[in-house]
Design a protein around this motif. Sequence first.
Motif, mmCIF file in Angstrom:
data_model
loop_
_atom_site.group_PDB
_atom_site.id
_atom_site.type_symbol
_atom_site.label_atom_id
_atom_site.label_comp_id
_atom_site.label_asym_id
_atom_site.label_seq_id
_atom_site.Cartn_x
_atom_site.Cartn_y
_atom_site.Cartn_z
ATOM 1 N N LYS A 99 7.165 -6.363 -4.066
ATOM 2 C CA LYS A 99 7.790 -5.338 -3.214
ATOM 3 C C LYS A 99 6.775 -4.792 -2.206
ATOM 4 C CE LYS A 99 10.904 -1.476 -3.141
ATOM 5 N NZ LYS A 99 11.589 -0.411 -3.850
ATOM 6 N N TYR A 100 5.530 -4.631 -2.685
ATOM 7 C CA TYR A 100 4.466 -4.161 -1.796
ATOM 8 C C TYR A 100 4.360 -5.091 -0.575
ATOM 9 C CZ TYR A 100 -0.344 -3.534 -0.121
ATOM 10 O OH TYR A 100 -1.452 -3.336 0.671
ATOM 11 N N TYR A 101 4.335 -6.406 -0.862
ATOM 12 C CA TYR A 101 4.202 -7.357 0.250
ATOM 13 C C TYR A 101 5.497 -7.461 1.065
ATOM 14 C CZ TYR A 101 -0.329 -8.522 -1.540
ATOM 15 O OH TYR A 101 -1.627 -8.430 -1.936
ATOM 16 N N ILE A 103 7.481 -4.932 1.717
ATOM 17 C CA ILE A 103 7.426 -3.788 2.644
ATOM 18 C C ILE A 103 6.457 -4.112 3.784
ATOM 19 C CG2 ILE A 103 6.829 -1.338 2.900
ATOM 20 C CD1 ILE A 103 7.547 -0.988 -0.087
ATOM 21 N N GLN A 104 5.302 -4.653 3.385
ATOM 22 C CA GLN A 104 4.267 -4.981 4.375
ATOM 23 C C GLN A 104 4.784 -5.970 5.431
ATOM 24 O OE1 GLN A 104 0.670 -7.408 3.346
ATOM 25 N NE2 GLN A 104 -0.211 -5.391 3.110
ATOM 26 N N LYS A 105 5.604 -6.934 4.980
ATOM 27 C CA LYS A 105 6.111 -7.948 5.908
ATOM 28 C C LYS A 105 7.406 -7.497 6.593
ATOM 29 C CE LYS A 105 4.222 -11.975 3.532
ATOM 30 N NZ LYS A 105 4.376 -13.360 3.962
ATOM 31 N N TYR A 145 5.084 -15.292 -4.021
ATOM 32 C CA TYR A 145 4.628 -14.540 -2.854
ATOM 33 C C TYR A 145 4.627 -15.437 -1.613
ATOM 34 C CZ TYR A 145 1.493 -12.816 0.645
ATOM 35 O OH TYR A 145 0.963 -12.457 1.856
#
Lengths: 307, 277
Positions: A99-101, A103-105, A145
Motif C-alpha cells: 500500500k505504501y508503494y 500510494i507512492q506510485k 511489488y
Amino acid sequence: MKNVVLRTNNLTKKYKDFVALNNINITINKGDIYGLIGKNGAGKTTLMKVITTLTKKTSGEFLLLGKTDDDLTLIKGRVGCLIENASFFPNLTAYDNLKYYAIQKGIVDVNQIDEVLNLVELSDEKHKKFKTFSLGMKQRLGIAYAILDNPDFIILDEPINGLDPIGISNLRDIFKRLNEEKNITILISSHILSELYMVANRFCFLEKGRVIKELTKSELDLECSKCLVIRTDDVKAACVVLERDLKTDNYKVISDNEIRLYDYLEHTDKVNKALIKKDINVMGLYETGITLEDYFKDLIKEVKCND
Amino acid sequence: MINMIKADFFRILKGKAIYMIFLVVIILGIVSAVGISAGHIGISTSSNIDVNDAEFMKKLSAAKTLKDVRNVMKSGGEFPLDKDVIGQNINLYYLFIVVVVIILCVDFSNKSIKNTLSSAITRKKYYYFKTITIFAICTVLVLFNTYFFYFLNILINGKGFSSSLLDVTKLTIIQLPLIYGIISLLICFVFVLKKTSLFNAIAIPFIMAVQLLVIGITSLFRLDASWFYNYEFQFALSKLSSSIDSSYIIKCSLLGLFYIVLFNVIGYYSFKNTEIK
C-alpha cells in the motif's frame, strides 16, 4: 519491425580500474522473456542497476521504452523491479508495504494490491509482518511489488535464489502467465541456466562484464543438441559435400573451421569417406551433445582461452 | 509528486516512533511547566535565572523534588516561562534525529530506497520530497512544542509566567531558519553516510561535541569565543528567544539560510553520484 523495450549501446560501467560492464550491446523486444546468465560477478546485477538508475553508467547509452537514459522520469512507473533481494519495511505487513508503494506510485485502485498478492499466492499472509516472512515469501512479495503498477517491463535479479523446488516452479508459472496473459516483457537473471531455460525465450551470456553470446531458445537448443562436429580447414567445400553428396542441409557453420551436422549421427564413417573423397582435410570428426550447464561452462572456457 | 509525502505519512503513522516523539514533547512540557524551569541540554541556561545569585542557586540546587524546584522558582518572581522553553528548542534536536531516522534512514537501512528509485521517481525528486516531508514534520513538532507548552503553562502557572500568543509565535518563527539549517545538516549526514548506525554515531553527540571542541580550543589558545557563542546553534536559538536586536535576528536568519543551502547542496550531490546498494 519489432517493438524494442530495451536497447543498450556500448554500455560500460567501471569502478575505478575494474570494468564491471564492458561495451554491452543487447536488445530486448516486446514480449520477450530475456534470460541474463552469468557466474557470480559476471555483471548481471550491475547491468540491471544501470538500467534502473541505481548506479551510474560510465559510458555508452541505453533506450528504455523509447526513452533515452537521461530522460527516464516519465517511464519509471512502467518498469517494475526486483533488484537483488526483496527489500521492504520489516515492521509493516505485506499489504501495508504494498500500500505504501501504491500510494507512492499514485495507484488509486487498492484492489490491485489484493490482485498481485493473490497472483503470488500471498493472500493468506498479507497481514503478516514482512520481518516474519521466509525467503521465498519475501521474493514473492518482491515480485508482487514489481508487477503492482501493471508495468510493461519487469526486471528481476535472481528471483529464484534461495527458493525450494516448488517455489521455483510456482514462480516460473507466474512469469509465464505475466508474459502470456499481460504481455509483460521480462528481463530475468540467474546463474542457473537450466532454470532460466524453462522460462526464457531469449538468452544472453555474460562473463567478465562482456556479452559472450546472445541467442534464442531454438538456437540454444541447436547448440546443445546431439551432432557431429566436423573440423576442417575448408568449410565451404565441406558444406558442398554435405549438400550434394550427403543430401543434407541440417548443419550449421560454427566457425572458420567447424561445422555441426545434425544428421548421420550413426554413420560417421560415411561422412568421413565423403569428405576425404573430395580431398577435404578432416582434422576432426566426432559426436557431441552437451547439457546446458556444460554449454555454459564451455562458453566461459572459450572466453578464458581468448583472454 | 505529493504521493511520496502521503506514502511516508501513511507509513510513519503505522509505526510507534512518531507518537513517541510527541509524547516526549508532552512530558518535557509538563515537567517544565510544573518545575517552572525549561529543561535543557548542553551549556546554555535559562535567561531568567541569575546564576550569579548565589543564594537563589543554593536554594535551587538543594531542591530535591519537582515540587521543591517549583516553590524555589515561584519565590524568584514571575517571568515569561514560555519564552524560556522556546529558548531551549535545541532540545528538539534529538527529536529531529528521530524524524530523520524514520523518514530517511530506514529507507537506506532496509534498502527499500531501491524500490522507489528503480521504478517510481528520480533521485532529484526523492531528495526533494524527503526533505520537504522532514521539514514539515519538524515544523509541526516545533509549533506543537510552542503552543502545547503555551496553553499548558497558562493552565498550570497562570498568566504571570506567560507572554502573549503573538510573542511566542514571533519567537518561534524567527528561530525557524536556524532550525531548518540544523535539520538540513542531519539530512546531509544521512545522504553522505547512508548508514543509520554511522548517522546516529555522528548526529547524536554532534551538538555537544562541537561545543566542547570549540570551547576547548578557545580556552587552550585563549581566543575570543564570542563569535562562537553568538552563532552556535544552541546559543543562537537561546539568544533569539530573548533578543529583540533585529540585526542579530537577520544575521541568524541568513546563517540559517546559508546552512540550508550548504548542507542540501552537499547532501544532494553526494546522493546524486552514489551507488544504491
